[in-house]
Write a protein that holds these residues in place. Structure first.
Motif, PDB file in Angstrom:
ATOM      1  N   ALA A   1       0.818  -1.215   0.000  1.00 14.60           N
ATOM      2  CA  ALA A   1       0.000   0.000   0.000  1.00 14.60           C
ATOM      3  C   ALA A   1       0.854   1.267   0.000  1.00 14.60           C
ATOM      4  N   GLN A   2       2.183   1.104  -0.120  1.00 11.66           N
ATOM      5  CA  GLN A   2       3.133   2.217  -0.134  1.00 11.66           C
ATOM      6  C   GLN A   2       3.019   3.060   1.140  1.00 11.66           C
ATOM      7  N   ARG A   3       2.876   2.385   2.266  1.00 14.07           N
ATOM      8  CA  ARG A   3       2.827   3.046   3.566  1.00 14.07           C
ATOM      9  C   ARG A   3       3.778   2.347   4.538  1.00 14.07           C
ATOM     10  N   PRO A   4       5.068   2.340   4.232  1.00 12.95           N
ATOM     11  CA  PRO A   4       6.007   1.616   5.105  1.00 12.95           C
ATOM     12  C   PRO A   4       6.021   2.175   6.513  1.00 12.95           C
ATOM     13  N   THR A   5       5.904   1.309   7.492  1.00  9.93           N
ATOM     14  CA  THR A   5       5.895   1.666   8.903  1.00  9.93           C
ATOM     15  C   THR A   5       6.584   0.553   9.687  1.00  9.93           C
ATOM     16  N   LEU A   6       7.270   0.916  10.737  1.00 11.50           N
ATOM     17  CA  LEU A   6       7.880  -0.098  11.587  1.00 11.50           C
ATOM     18  C   LEU A   6       6.800  -0.945  12.250  1.00 11.50           C
ATOM     19  N   VAL A   7       7.005  -2.244  12.266  1.00  7.65           N
ATOM     20  CA  VAL A   7       6.069  -3.170  12.909  1.00  7.65           C
ATOM     21  C   VAL A   7       6.866  -4.084  13.828  1.00  7.65           C
ATOM     22  N   GLY A   8       6.390  -4.238  15.051  1.00 11.12           N
ATOM     23  CA  GLY A   8       7.099  -5.048  16.026  1.00 11.12           C
ATOM     24  C   GLY A   8       6.384  -6.342  16.363  1.00 11.12           C
ATOM     25  N   ALA A   9       7.153  -7.282  16.863  1.00 13.23           N
ATOM     26  CA  ALA A   9       6.621  -8.543  17.367  1.00 13.23           C
ATOM     27  C   ALA A   9       7.349  -8.861  18.662  1.00 13.23           C
ATOM     28  N   SER A  10       6.630  -9.447  19.609  1.00  8.87           N
ATOM     29  CA  SER A  10       7.220  -9.794  20.900  1.00  8.87           C
ATOM     30  C   SER A  10       7.601 -11.262  20.934  1.00  8.87           C
ATOM     31  N   VAL A  11       8.754 -11.551  21.506  1.00  8.92           N
ATOM     32  CA  VAL A  11       9.196 -12.919  21.750  1.00  8.92           C
ATOM     33  C   VAL A  11       9.484 -13.030  23.240  1.00  8.92           C
ATOM     34  N   HIS A  12       8.803 -13.930  23.922  1.00  8.52           N
ATOM     35  CA  HIS A  12       8.965 -14.028  25.368  1.00  8.52           C
ATOM     36  C   HIS A  12      10.352 -14.547  25.711  1.00  8.52           C
ATOM     37  N   VAL A  13      10.912 -14.011  26.783  1.00  9.74           N
ATOM     38  CA  VAL A  13      12.263 -14.405  27.178  1.00  9.74           C
ATOM     39  C   VAL A  13      12.340 -15.895  27.499  1.00  9.74           C
ATOM     40  N   ALA A  14      11.211 -16.487  27.941  1.00  5.61           N
ATOM     41  CA  ALA A  14      11.214 -17.918  28.227  1.00  5.61           C
ATOM     42  C   ALA A  14      11.443 -18.740  26.964  1.00  5.61           C
ATOM     43  N   SER A  15      11.006 -18.221  25.821  1.00  2.00           N
ATOM     44  CA  SER A  15      11.223 -18.925  24.554  1.00  2.00           C
ATOM     45  C   SER A  15      12.670 -18.848  24.112  1.00  2.00           C
ATOM     46  N   LEU A  16      13.382 -17.815  24.567  1.00  2.00           N
ATOM     47  CA  LEU A  16      14.766 -17.607  24.149  1.00  2.00           C
ATOM     48  C   LEU A  16      15.772 -18.161  25.137  1.00  2.00           C
ATOM     49  N   ALA A  17      15.343 -18.372  26.381  1.00  3.22           N
ATOM     50  CA  ALA A  17      16.259 -18.899  27.388  1.00  3.22           C
ATOM     51  C   ALA A  17      16.501 -20.388  27.198  1.00  3.22           C
ATOM     52  N   ASN A  18      15.500 -21.106  26.685  1.00  2.00           N
ATOM     53  CA  ASN A  18      15.635 -22.535  26.428  1.00  2.00           C
ATOM     54  C   ASN A  18      16.241 -22.741  25.045  1.00  2.00           C
ATOM     55  N   LEU A  19      17.288 -23.561  24.945  1.00  2.52           N
ATOM     56  CA  LEU A  19      18.000 -23.714  23.676  1.00  2.52           C
ATOM     57  C   LEU A  19      17.121 -24.319  22.587  1.00  2.52           C
ATOM     58  N   SER A  20      16.264 -25.266  22.952  1.00  2.00           N
ATOM     59  CA  SER A  20      15.416 -25.917  21.961  1.00  2.00           C
ATOM     60  C   SER A  20      14.393 -24.944  21.375  1.00  2.00           C
ATOM     61  N   SER A  21      13.681 -24.231  22.258  1.00  2.00           N
ATOM     62  CA  SER A  21      12.681 -23.282  21.759  1.00  2.00           C
ATOM     63  C   SER A  21      13.347 -22.082  21.094  1.00  2.00           C
ATOM     64  N   ARG A  22      14.547 -21.723  21.553  1.00  2.00           N
ATOM     65  CA  ARG A  22      15.269 -20.639  20.887  1.00  2.00           C
ATOM     66  C   ARG A  22      15.575 -21.005  19.440  1.00  2.00           C
ATOM     67  N   ALA A  23      15.952 -22.246  19.216  1.00  2.00           N
ATOM     68  CA  ALA A  23      16.238 -22.694  17.847  1.00  2.00           C
ATOM     69  C   ALA A  23      15.004 -22.563  16.962  1.00  2.00           C
ATOM     70  N   ARG A  24      13.828 -22.865  17.520  1.00  2.00           N
ATOM     71  CA  ARG A  24      12.588 -22.723  16.757  1.00  2.00           C
ATOM     72  C   ARG A  24      12.343 -21.262  16.391  1.00  2.00           C
ATOM     73  N   ILE A  25      12.547 -20.361  17.363  1.00  2.00           N
ATOM     74  CA  ILE A  25      12.324 -18.941  17.110  1.00  2.00           C
ATOM     75  C   ILE A  25      13.308 -18.425  16.065  1.00  2.00           C
ATOM     76  N   LEU A  26      14.569 -18.790  16.180  1.00  2.00           N
ATOM     77  CA  LEU A  26      15.578 -18.323  15.226  1.00  2.00           C
ATOM     78  C   LEU A  26      15.308 -18.868  13.830  1.00  2.00           C
ATOM     79  N   ALA A  27      14.842 -20.111  13.749  1.00  2.00           N
ATOM     80  CA  ALA A  27      14.512 -20.687  12.446  1.00  2.00           C
ATOM     81  C   ALA A  27      13.362 -19.919  11.798  1.00  2.00           C
ATOM     82  N   THR A  28      12.396 -19.490  12.615  1.00  2.00           N
ATOM     83  CA  THR A  28      11.294 -18.686  12.090  1.00  2.00           C
ATOM     84  C   THR A  28      11.797 -17.337  11.597  1.00  2.00           C
ATOM     85  N   ILE A  29      12.650 -16.677  12.370  1.00  2.00           N
ATOM     86  CA  ILE A  29      13.201 -15.383  11.957  1.00  2.00           C
ATOM     87  C   ILE A  29      13.978 -15.522  10.661  1.00  2.00           C
ATOM     88  N   ASP A  30      14.715 -16.607  10.516  1.00  2.00           N
ATOM     89  CA  ASP A  30      15.512 -16.805   9.310  1.00  2.00           C
ATOM     90  C   ASP A  30      14.654 -17.008   8.064  1.00  2.00           C
TER      91      ASP A  30
END
Length: 402
Positions: free
Chosen positions: A225-254
Protein backbone atom coordinates in the motif's frame (compact mmCIF):
# COMPACT_ATOMS: atom_id res chain seq x y z
CA UNK A 1 -9.29 -38.03 -2.31
CA UNK A 2 -5.84 -38.20 -0.73
CA UNK A 3 -4.99 -36.44 2.49
CA UNK A 4 -3.73 -32.93 1.82
CA UNK A 5 -5.13 -32.95 -1.72
CA UNK A 6 -7.07 -30.04 -3.21
CA UNK A 7 -10.80 -30.47 -3.28
CA UNK A 8 -11.24 -28.40 -6.44
CA UNK A 9 -11.59 -31.45 -8.66
CA UNK A 10 -12.73 -33.92 -6.02
CA UNK A 11 -16.11 -35.57 -5.89
CA UNK A 12 -18.44 -33.91 -3.39
CA UNK A 13 -18.91 -37.21 -1.60
CA UNK A 14 -15.16 -37.51 -1.04
CA UNK A 15 -15.03 -33.94 0.20
CA UNK A 16 -17.82 -34.51 2.71
CA UNK A 17 -16.16 -37.73 3.86
CA UNK A 18 -12.88 -35.92 4.52
CA UNK A 19 -14.61 -33.07 6.34
CA UNK A 20 -16.62 -35.56 8.40
CA UNK A 21 -13.38 -37.21 9.52
CA UNK A 22 -11.81 -33.86 10.41
CA UNK A 23 -14.91 -32.67 12.32
CA UNK A 24 -15.38 -35.84 14.31
CA UNK A 25 -15.52 -35.05 18.02
CA UNK A 26 -14.92 -31.32 17.51
CA UNK A 27 -17.21 -28.33 17.83
CA UNK A 28 -14.94 -25.93 15.93
CA UNK A 29 -12.37 -26.15 13.14
CA UNK A 30 -9.66 -23.59 12.35
CA UNK A 31 -9.44 -22.52 8.72
CA UNK A 32 -7.12 -20.30 6.68
CA UNK A 33 -8.89 -18.12 4.12
CA UNK A 34 -6.60 -16.99 1.31
CA UNK A 35 -8.18 -14.51 -1.09
CA UNK A 36 -7.24 -12.26 -4.00
CA UNK A 37 -6.59 -8.64 -3.00
CA UNK A 38 -7.84 -5.83 -5.25
CA UNK A 39 -9.37 -8.36 -7.63
CA UNK A 40 -11.08 -5.70 -9.75
CA UNK A 41 -7.74 -3.97 -10.41
CA UNK A 42 -6.23 -7.28 -11.51
CA UNK A 43 -9.15 -7.93 -13.85
CA UNK A 44 -8.77 -4.52 -15.46
CA UNK A 45 -5.02 -4.95 -15.87
CA UNK A 46 -5.45 -8.23 -17.74
CA UNK A 47 -8.49 -7.14 -19.70
CA UNK A 48 -9.73 -9.77 -22.14
CA UNK A 49 -6.96 -12.12 -21.05
CA UNK A 50 -8.30 -12.39 -17.50
CA UNK A 51 -10.46 -15.57 -17.84
CA UNK A 52 -7.50 -17.57 -19.15
CA UNK A 53 -4.99 -15.92 -16.84
CA UNK A 54 -7.21 -16.42 -13.81
CA UNK A 55 -7.37 -20.17 -14.41
CA UNK A 56 -3.61 -20.33 -14.85
CA UNK A 57 -2.97 -18.25 -11.72
CA UNK A 58 -5.31 -20.41 -9.66
CA UNK A 59 -3.71 -23.61 -10.97
CA UNK A 60 -0.25 -22.27 -10.09
CA UNK A 61 -1.33 -21.08 -6.65
CA UNK A 62 -3.07 -24.39 -6.00
CA UNK A 63 0.05 -26.35 -6.87
CA UNK A 64 2.11 -24.07 -4.63
CA UNK A 65 -0.23 -24.60 -1.68
CA UNK A 66 -0.45 -28.36 -2.19
CA UNK A 67 3.30 -28.62 -1.67
CA UNK A 68 3.17 -26.64 1.57
CA UNK A 69 0.06 -27.61 3.49
CA UNK A 70 0.15 -30.36 6.07
CA UNK A 71 -0.93 -33.84 5.19
CA UNK A 72 -3.83 -33.45 7.60
CA UNK A 73 -5.13 -30.28 5.90
CA UNK A 74 -7.76 -29.97 3.20
CA UNK A 75 -7.39 -27.42 0.38
CA UNK A 76 -10.61 -26.14 -1.19
CA UNK A 77 -10.48 -23.92 -4.25
CA UNK A 78 -13.03 -21.14 -4.72
CA UNK A 79 -13.74 -18.40 -7.21
CA UNK A 80 -11.94 -15.67 -5.23
CA UNK A 81 -9.24 -17.72 -3.55
CA UNK A 82 -8.71 -20.79 -1.39
CA UNK A 83 -9.88 -22.21 1.90
CA UNK A 84 -7.48 -24.42 3.85
CA UNK A 85 -9.30 -26.47 6.47
CA UNK A 86 -6.61 -27.06 9.07
CA UNK A 87 -6.55 -30.59 10.39
CA UNK A 88 -4.20 -30.06 13.32
CA UNK A 89 -3.20 -26.38 13.60
CA UNK A 90 -5.33 -24.46 16.08
CA UNK A 91 -5.16 -21.12 17.86
CA UNK A 92 -1.77 -19.40 17.38
CA UNK A 93 -0.54 -22.24 15.16
CA UNK A 94 -3.41 -21.51 12.76
CA UNK A 95 -2.41 -17.85 12.60
CA UNK A 96 1.21 -18.82 11.93
CA UNK A 97 0.26 -21.26 9.16
CA UNK A 98 -2.05 -18.69 7.54
CA UNK A 99 0.60 -15.96 7.58
CA UNK A 100 3.26 -18.32 6.20
CA UNK A 101 1.04 -19.45 3.34
CA UNK A 102 -0.04 -15.89 2.51
CA UNK A 103 3.51 -14.56 2.58
CA UNK A 104 4.72 -17.53 0.55
CA UNK A 105 2.11 -17.01 -2.17
CA UNK A 106 2.88 -13.31 -2.53
CA UNK A 107 6.64 -13.86 -2.58
CA UNK A 108 6.24 -16.67 -5.12
CA UNK A 109 4.24 -14.63 -7.62
CA UNK A 110 6.33 -11.49 -7.09
CA UNK A 111 9.53 -13.45 -7.67
CA UNK A 112 8.10 -15.05 -10.80
CA UNK A 113 8.20 -11.72 -12.61
CA UNK A 114 4.54 -11.88 -13.54
CA UNK A 115 3.01 -8.50 -14.37
CA UNK A 116 0.72 -7.57 -12.85
CA UNK A 117 1.53 -9.93 -10.00
CA UNK A 118 -1.56 -11.21 -8.17
CA UNK A 119 -1.71 -10.38 -4.48
CA UNK A 120 -3.26 -12.49 -1.76
CA UNK A 121 -4.57 -11.67 1.67
CA UNK A 122 -4.98 -14.24 4.41
CA UNK A 123 -6.92 -14.57 7.63
CA UNK A 124 -7.22 -17.38 10.17
CA UNK A 125 -10.68 -18.02 11.54
CA UNK A 126 -12.36 -20.45 13.89
CA UNK A 127 -15.48 -21.89 12.26
CA UNK A 128 -18.17 -23.84 14.08
CA UNK A 129 -18.24 -27.31 12.62
CA UNK A 130 -21.98 -26.88 12.05
CA UNK A 131 -21.28 -23.96 9.68
CA UNK A 132 -19.00 -26.16 7.62
CA UNK A 133 -21.68 -28.81 7.68
CA UNK A 134 -24.20 -26.29 6.30
CA UNK A 135 -21.87 -25.58 3.38
CA UNK A 136 -20.78 -29.07 2.51
CA UNK A 137 -23.40 -31.46 3.80
CA UNK A 138 -24.61 -33.20 6.94
CA UNK A 139 -21.52 -33.86 9.03
CA UNK A 140 -21.26 -35.73 12.30
CA UNK A 141 -20.18 -32.92 14.63
CA UNK A 142 -20.57 -31.92 18.26
CA UNK A 143 -23.21 -29.45 19.32
CA UNK A 144 -21.83 -25.91 19.56
CA UNK A 145 -20.16 -25.24 22.87
CA UNK A 146 -16.87 -24.33 24.51
CA UNK A 147 -13.80 -25.67 22.76
CA UNK A 148 -12.21 -28.64 24.43
CA UNK A 149 -8.95 -28.09 26.28
CA UNK A 150 -6.90 -30.31 23.97
CA UNK A 151 -8.59 -28.80 20.92
CA UNK A 152 -6.94 -25.48 21.72
CA UNK A 153 -3.62 -26.96 22.85
CA UNK A 154 -4.21 -25.40 26.26
CA UNK A 155 -4.54 -21.89 24.81
CA UNK A 156 -7.54 -19.63 24.37
CA UNK A 157 -8.61 -18.65 20.88
CA UNK A 158 -6.53 -15.69 19.77
CA UNK A 159 -7.31 -12.44 18.00
CA UNK A 160 -4.31 -10.56 16.64
CA UNK A 161 -4.34 -6.79 16.96
CA UNK A 162 -1.78 -4.05 16.47
CA UNK A 163 -0.92 -1.77 19.37
CA UNK A 164 0.22 1.72 18.33
CA UNK A 165 3.28 3.26 19.98
CA UNK A 166 3.52 7.02 20.46
CA UNK A 167 6.83 8.69 19.63
CA UNK A 168 6.95 11.52 22.15
CA UNK A 169 9.42 13.73 20.26
CA UNK A 170 7.70 13.37 16.88
CA UNK A 171 4.21 13.44 18.45
CA UNK A 172 3.09 10.64 16.15
CA UNK A 173 1.95 7.03 16.37
CA UNK A 174 4.98 5.92 14.43
CA UNK A 175 5.13 2.15 14.85
CA UNK A 176 2.96 -0.79 15.88
CA UNK A 177 3.30 -4.06 17.78
CA UNK A 178 1.44 -7.25 16.92
CA UNK A 179 -0.22 -8.49 20.11
CA UNK A 180 -2.35 -11.53 20.91
CA UNK A 181 -5.72 -11.04 22.61
CA UNK A 182 -8.06 -13.68 23.94
CA UNK A 183 -11.09 -13.99 21.66
CA UNK A 184 -13.12 -15.08 24.69
CA UNK A 185 -12.79 -11.93 26.79
CA UNK A 186 -10.89 -9.44 24.62
CA UNK A 187 -8.01 -9.23 27.10
CA UNK A 188 -4.38 -9.30 26.02
CA UNK A 189 -2.85 -12.73 26.53
CA UNK A 190 -1.01 -12.62 29.88
CA UNK A 191 2.70 -13.02 30.27
CA UNK A 192 3.94 -10.23 28.00
CA UNK A 193 3.38 -7.31 30.37
CA UNK A 194 3.86 -9.10 33.72
CA UNK A 195 0.19 -9.82 34.27
CA UNK A 196 -0.87 -12.53 36.66
CA UNK A 197 -1.72 -15.95 35.26
CA UNK A 198 1.18 -16.21 32.85
CA UNK A 199 1.09 -19.08 30.38
CA UNK A 200 3.41 -22.06 30.36
CA UNK A 201 6.70 -21.41 28.51
CA UNK A 202 5.82 -24.05 25.89
CA UNK A 203 2.73 -22.01 25.04
CA UNK A 204 4.74 -18.81 24.68
CA UNK A 205 6.66 -20.38 21.79
CA UNK A 206 3.48 -20.96 19.80
CA UNK A 207 2.32 -17.38 20.33
CA UNK A 208 5.78 -15.99 19.54
CA UNK A 209 6.01 -17.86 16.23
CA UNK A 210 2.52 -16.78 15.22
CA UNK A 211 3.25 -13.16 16.15
CA UNK A 212 6.38 -13.09 14.00
CA UNK A 213 4.38 -14.20 10.96
CA UNK A 214 1.48 -11.86 11.68
CA UNK A 215 3.92 -8.93 11.83
CA UNK A 216 5.62 -10.16 8.65
CA UNK A 217 2.36 -10.16 6.71
CA UNK A 218 1.52 -6.70 8.05
CA UNK A 219 4.84 -5.36 6.76
CA UNK A 220 4.17 -6.77 3.30
CA UNK A 221 0.68 -5.29 3.28
CA UNK A 222 2.03 -1.88 4.28
CA UNK A 223 4.65 -1.91 1.54
CA UNK A 224 2.09 -3.03 -1.01
CA UNK A 225 0.00 0.00 0.00
CA UNK A 226 3.13 2.22 -0.13
CA UNK A 227 2.83 3.05 3.57
CA UNK A 228 6.01 1.62 5.11
CA UNK A 229 5.89 1.67 8.90
CA UNK A 230 7.88 -0.10 11.59
CA UNK A 231 6.07 -3.17 12.91
CA UNK A 232 7.10 -5.05 16.03
CA UNK A 233 6.62 -8.54 17.37
CA UNK A 234 7.22 -9.79 20.90
CA UNK A 235 9.20 -12.92 21.75
CA UNK A 236 8.96 -14.03 25.37
CA UNK A 237 12.26 -14.40 27.18
CA UNK A 238 11.21 -17.92 28.23
CA UNK A 239 11.22 -18.93 24.55
CA UNK A 240 14.77 -17.61 24.15
CA UNK A 241 16.26 -18.90 27.39
CA UNK A 242 15.64 -22.53 26.43
CA UNK A 243 18.00 -23.71 23.68
CA UNK A 244 15.42 -25.92 21.96
CA UNK A 245 12.68 -23.28 21.76
CA UNK A 246 15.27 -20.64 20.89
CA UNK A 247 16.24 -22.69 17.85
CA UNK A 248 12.59 -22.72 16.76
CA UNK A 249 12.32 -18.94 17.11
CA UNK A 250 15.58 -18.32 15.23
CA UNK A 251 14.51 -20.69 12.45
CA UNK A 252 11.29 -18.69 12.09
CA UNK A 253 13.20 -15.38 11.96
CA UNK A 254 15.51 -16.80 9.31
CA UNK A 255 12.49 -17.51 7.10
CA UNK A 256 11.28 -13.90 7.27
CA UNK A 257 12.02 -11.52 4.39
CA UNK A 258 15.52 -10.10 5.10
CA UNK A 259 14.75 -7.03 2.99
CA UNK A 260 12.26 -6.00 5.70
CA UNK A 261 14.53 -6.49 8.72
CA UNK A 262 15.23 -2.75 9.00
CA UNK A 263 11.47 -2.18 9.37
CA UNK A 264 10.80 -4.78 12.05
CA UNK A 265 11.28 -4.58 15.82
CA UNK A 266 11.79 -7.57 18.10
CA UNK A 267 10.88 -7.10 21.74
CA UNK A 268 12.23 -9.52 24.31
CA UNK A 269 9.23 -9.62 26.62
CA UNK A 270 8.88 -10.72 30.22
CA UNK A 271 12.45 -10.13 31.45
CA UNK A 272 12.00 -10.48 35.18
CA UNK A 273 14.07 -8.77 37.83
CA UNK A 274 17.31 -10.61 38.33
CA UNK A 275 17.33 -12.39 34.96
CA UNK A 276 21.03 -13.32 34.47
CA UNK A 277 22.74 -10.59 32.48
CA UNK A 278 25.14 -13.08 30.88
CA UNK A 279 22.22 -14.93 29.28
CA UNK A 280 20.45 -11.69 28.35
CA UNK A 281 23.59 -10.33 26.66
CA UNK A 282 23.86 -13.55 24.67
CA UNK A 283 20.20 -13.45 23.61
CA UNK A 284 20.36 -9.80 22.51
CA UNK A 285 23.56 -10.45 20.56
CA UNK A 286 22.08 -13.44 18.72
CA UNK A 287 18.93 -11.50 17.79
CA UNK A 288 20.82 -8.37 16.69
CA UNK A 289 22.90 -10.50 14.33
CA UNK A 290 19.63 -11.08 12.44
CA UNK A 291 17.45 -8.04 13.18
CA UNK A 292 19.00 -4.69 14.13
CA UNK A 293 16.07 -3.32 16.14
CA UNK A 294 15.91 -5.28 19.40
CA UNK A 295 14.25 -3.90 22.54
CA UNK A 296 13.86 -5.29 26.06
CA UNK A 297 10.66 -5.24 28.09
CA UNK A 298 11.30 -5.52 31.84
CA UNK A 299 9.29 -5.39 35.04
CA UNK A 300 8.39 -1.98 36.42
CA UNK A 301 10.53 -2.57 39.51
CA UNK A 302 13.65 -3.67 37.57
CA UNK A 303 16.53 -2.64 39.87
CA UNK A 304 19.26 -2.72 37.22
CA UNK A 305 18.20 -0.72 34.15
CA UNK A 306 21.87 0.06 33.51
CA UNK A 307 22.50 -3.69 33.21
CA UNK A 308 19.73 -3.96 30.59
CA UNK A 309 21.25 -1.08 28.65
CA UNK A 310 24.64 -2.82 28.78
CA UNK A 311 23.17 -5.49 26.47
CA UNK A 312 23.05 -2.70 23.85
CA UNK A 313 19.41 -2.96 22.76
CA UNK A 314 17.73 -0.20 20.79
CA UNK A 315 15.45 0.51 23.76
CA UNK A 316 14.53 -0.70 27.22
CA UNK A 317 11.25 -0.24 28.99
CA UNK A 318 8.72 -1.64 31.38
CA UNK A 319 5.01 -2.15 31.88
CA UNK A 320 3.14 0.10 34.27
CA UNK A 321 1.13 -1.89 36.83
CA UNK A 322 -2.56 -1.11 37.14
CA UNK A 323 -2.19 0.30 40.63
CA UNK A 324 0.32 2.78 39.27
CA UNK A 325 -2.20 4.37 36.93
CA UNK A 326 -5.02 4.55 39.44
CA UNK A 327 -3.07 5.77 42.48
CA UNK A 328 -3.89 2.50 44.20
CA UNK A 329 -2.53 1.47 47.58
CA UNK A 330 0.17 -0.87 46.23
CA UNK A 331 2.20 1.48 44.04
CA UNK A 332 1.94 5.24 44.47
CA UNK A 333 2.46 7.50 41.46
CA UNK A 334 5.33 9.45 43.10
CA UNK A 335 7.24 6.19 43.61
CA UNK A 336 6.54 5.19 40.02
CA UNK A 337 7.71 8.54 38.67
CA UNK A 338 10.90 8.32 40.71
CA UNK A 339 11.56 4.98 39.05
CA UNK A 340 10.82 6.42 35.61
CA UNK A 341 13.10 9.41 36.12
CA UNK A 342 16.01 7.18 37.14
CA UNK A 343 15.36 4.78 34.24
CA UNK A 344 15.36 7.65 31.74
CA UNK A 345 18.76 8.84 33.01
CA UNK A 346 20.30 5.36 32.83
CA UNK A 347 18.87 4.55 29.41
CA UNK A 348 19.88 7.83 27.80
CA UNK A 349 23.34 7.62 29.37
CA UNK A 350 23.74 4.31 27.55
CA UNK A 351 22.34 5.76 24.30
CA UNK A 352 19.20 3.65 24.47
CA UNK A 353 15.61 4.76 24.17
CA UNK A 354 13.21 4.29 27.06
CA UNK A 355 9.58 3.23 26.65
CA UNK A 356 6.65 2.65 28.96
CA UNK A 357 3.63 0.47 28.16
CA UNK A 358 0.49 -0.64 29.95
CA UNK A 359 -2.81 0.86 31.02
CA UNK A 360 -1.40 4.40 31.09
CA UNK A 361 -3.82 7.29 31.60
CA UNK A 362 -3.49 10.50 29.60
CA UNK A 363 -2.47 12.34 32.75
CA UNK A 364 0.34 9.89 33.43
CA UNK A 365 1.42 9.79 29.76
CA UNK A 366 1.98 13.54 29.87
CA UNK A 367 4.07 13.17 33.03
CA UNK A 368 6.12 10.43 31.33
CA UNK A 369 6.67 12.66 28.29
CA UNK A 370 7.82 15.52 30.53
CA UNK A 371 10.21 13.13 32.30
CA UNK A 372 11.91 12.28 28.99
CA UNK A 373 10.33 8.94 28.09
CA UNK A 374 10.78 8.36 24.35
CA UNK A 375 7.85 6.04 23.55
CA UNK A 376 4.53 5.25 25.22
CA UNK A 377 1.99 2.54 24.42
CA UNK A 378 -1.38 2.58 26.17
CA UNK A 379 -4.63 0.91 25.10
CA UNK A 380 -6.45 3.49 27.24
CA UNK A 381 -5.28 6.25 24.92
CA UNK A 382 -4.50 4.49 21.64
CA UNK A 383 -6.56 1.28 21.39
CA UNK A 384 -5.20 -1.73 19.54
CA UNK A 385 -6.56 -2.15 16.01
CA UNK A 386 -7.15 -5.24 13.85
CA UNK A 387 -5.05 -3.76 11.02
CA UNK A 388 -1.98 -1.52 10.95
CA UNK A 389 -2.79 2.02 9.83
CA UNK A 390 -0.58 4.75 8.44
CA UNK A 391 1.23 7.17 10.71
CA UNK A 392 -1.19 9.25 12.76
CA UNK A 393 -0.44 12.52 14.55
CA UNK A 394 -1.18 12.85 18.26
CA UNK A 395 0.23 16.12 19.66
CA UNK A 396 1.12 16.39 23.32
CA UNK A 397 -1.43 19.20 23.59
CA UNK A 398 -4.07 16.54 22.95
CA UNK A 399 -2.96 14.71 26.07
CA UNK A 400 -2.90 17.89 28.14
CA UNK A 401 -6.36 18.92 27.03
CA UNK A 402 -7.97 15.51 27.60
Amino acid sequence: MAVGQSASKADLGDLVARLRTMAQGRSTIDVAQLHFVELNDIKQAYGDRWPDQKSRIQDTAEAFLQRRISGSDLLIRGDSGFLVVLGSAVGPDAHAVTAQLTHGLNAFFLGGGQSPAPKFGGVAQVMPAHDIAACFGDLDVLAPGPARHDEKTGLPGLDWRFEPVWDVKREALSYWFAAAYSSNNGVRVPGYQFENGALHPNQFVKIDEAGLWVAEQALHDLFAAQRPTLVGASVHVASLANLSSRARILATIDRLDPALHRYRILKIAGVSSGFPRMYLNEIVGILKARVPNVVIGAAWDEPDVAGLVHSRPLAVGFAVPTSGVTSGPVIAIPALMAKVNEAVKQAHAGRARIFVEGAVTKYLALKFATAGVDNIASPRIWPALPMVQGMMRWPAQGLAAA
